[in-house]
Design an enzyme around this catalytic site. Structure first.
Site, PDB file in Angstrom:
ATOM      1  N   SER A  57       0.798  -1.237   0.000  1.00  0.00           N
ATOM      2  CA  SER A  57       0.000   0.000   0.000  1.00  0.00           C
ATOM      3  C   SER A  57       0.825   1.280   0.000  1.00  0.00           C
ATOM      4  CB  SER A  57      -0.954   0.007   1.192  1.00  0.00           C
ATOM      5  OG  SER A  57      -2.013  -0.888   0.978  1.00  0.00           O
ATOM      6  N   LYS A  60       0.566   3.337  -3.059  1.00  0.00           N
ATOM      7  CA  LYS A  60      -0.606   4.200  -3.267  1.00  0.00           C
ATOM      8  C   LYS A  60      -0.214   5.678  -3.249  1.00  0.00           C
ATOM      9  CE  LYS A  60      -3.654   0.816  -1.041  1.00  0.00           C
ATOM     10  NZ  LYS A  60      -4.432   0.492   0.167  1.00  0.00           N
ATOM     11  N   TYR A 183      -2.587  -2.488 -10.482  1.00  0.00           N
ATOM     12  CA  TYR A 183      -2.623  -2.300  -9.029  1.00  0.00           C
ATOM     13  C   TYR A 183      -1.782  -3.357  -8.319  1.00  0.00           C
ATOM     14  CZ  TYR A 183      -4.559  -1.950  -4.305  1.00  0.00           C
ATOM     15  OH  TYR A 183      -4.704  -1.822  -2.950  1.00  0.00           O
ATOM     16  N   TYR A 235      -4.245   3.547   7.852  1.00  0.00           N
ATOM     17  CA  TYR A 235      -5.567   2.934   7.831  1.00  0.00           C
ATOM     18  C   TYR A 235      -6.438   3.450   8.972  1.00  0.00           C
ATOM     19  CZ  TYR A 235      -3.015  -0.179   4.691  1.00  0.00           C
ATOM     20  OH  TYR A 235      -2.237  -0.677   3.690  1.00  0.00           O
ATOM     21  N   VAL A 253       1.271  -3.857   3.941  1.00  0.00           N
ATOM     22  CA  VAL A 253       1.112  -5.113   4.676  1.00  0.00           C
ATOM     23  C   VAL A 253       2.318  -6.048   4.556  1.00  0.00           C
ATOM     24  CG1 VAL A 253      -1.404  -5.052   4.653  1.00  0.00           C
ATOM     25  CG2 VAL A 253      -0.174  -6.195   2.781  1.00  0.00           C
TER      26      VAL A 253
END
Length: 300
Positions: A57, A60, A183, A235, A253
């Site tokens: 992530s 991102k 992605y 998060y 993660v």
């Protein structure tokens, strides 16, 4: 630095490595490393800082920057900038009557939309993101890990459900499987703590490459990225993290954490044992100690 690493290494016992992506289960949960890079190019590293891991992530942030470079603020017509109290892979709010668009670009739904907004076909989207990342890190050898990519692709039922729901809502206009491949590939790009620290310093330096001082991203785009990292980057633990550590950060993660101290330095951390939110347990404790010791919090 060695003392802080050894102090926090044992906290990994409170977490566990990600197991829903089979390739990530191979990580050693006791690994812990850090790299700090300041605005003068001075580096301080310790622990398992040179171990490779996939961005997950953290990618991102780069996708958000590139989508903003391509489209400007219009991307926020399809993805919001709100903090979320839902898990990063939640989809249920999107299917509620008021669930118009994903809460932010740091949760999976928002990130998939953001990736779809990068210009080009699927291959072009990924190559442009990878080339931007190579330029930011001054590391031309960066590539994605095909084993992790295939592992994510074959176990991605939840992300696939999210993406088709987004397609149904008109938030993705292109082929869903092509966007998901981009992605998953961006999440599978391999880095180490030094690469993350370079990304952090690039953000701390308002879009300028440290070695050359070349400005490649507008400061307003960097400000958007830092603001969203601050409120959403960890998060649904972002609020607590902001209170304890107090600097813009983004976790993944695989156990990586990208952290930024604006106008000062970038930090890369790796510790694959995760808490229930998907954040590195030992990595967050290490950053908490470092922030307290060096008075790094934005609120200090």
């Amino acid at each position: 630095m060695v003392r802080l690493i050894e102090k926090n290494r044992s906290t990994a016992n409170k977490g566990q490595v990600a197991d829903y992506i089979p390739a990530l289960k191979k990580a050693d949960p006791r690994d812990l490393g850090i790299c700090i890079l300041d605005m003068s190019g001075n580096i301080c590293s310790g622990g398992d800082y040179n171990k490779k891991f996939t961005m997950q992530s953290i990618s991102k942030v780069i996708a958000l920057i590139l989508a903003l470079m391509d489209n400007g603020e219009s991307i926020f017509n399809k993805v919001d900038m709100k903090a979320t109290d839902e898990p990063f892979n939640s989809l249920y709010k999107l299917d509620l009557p008021h669930g118009v668009k994903p809460a932010n670009p740091m949760i999976n739904a928002g990130a998939i939309v953001t990736t779809s907004l990068i210009k080009g076909n699927g291959e072009e989207k990924f190559n442009r993101l990878l080339e931007l990342l190579k330029k930011i890190t001054s590391n031309k050898s960066l590539k994605y890990n095909d084993e992790v990519f295939q592992s994510e692709k074959t176990t991605a039922d939840k992300n696939r459900a999210i993406a088709y729901l987004l397609k149904n809502k008109g938030l993705i206009e292109e082929d869903v499987e092509e966007i998901l491949d981009v992605y998953f590939k961006q999440c599978s790009i391999e880095v180490d703590c030094a690469d993350l620290a370079k990304i952090g310093t690039f953000l701390a330096n308002k879009g300028r490459i440290l070695e050359t001082n070349e400005k490649i991203v507008d400061e307003k785009i960097i400000n958007y990225a830092l603001a969203i990292m601050t409120t959403c980057g960890m998060y649904d633990y972002s609020g607590e993290y902001l209170a304890h550590v107090g600097i813009p950060s983004k976790s993944g993660v695989s156990g990586g954490i990208l952290a930024v101290v604006p106008n000062q330095f970038g930090i890369g951390v790796y510790g694959p044992a995760l808490d229930e939110y998907g954040n590195s347990v030992a990595g967050m404790e290490l950053l908490k100690d470092l922030s307290n010791q060096l008075n790094l919090s934005l609120f200090s």
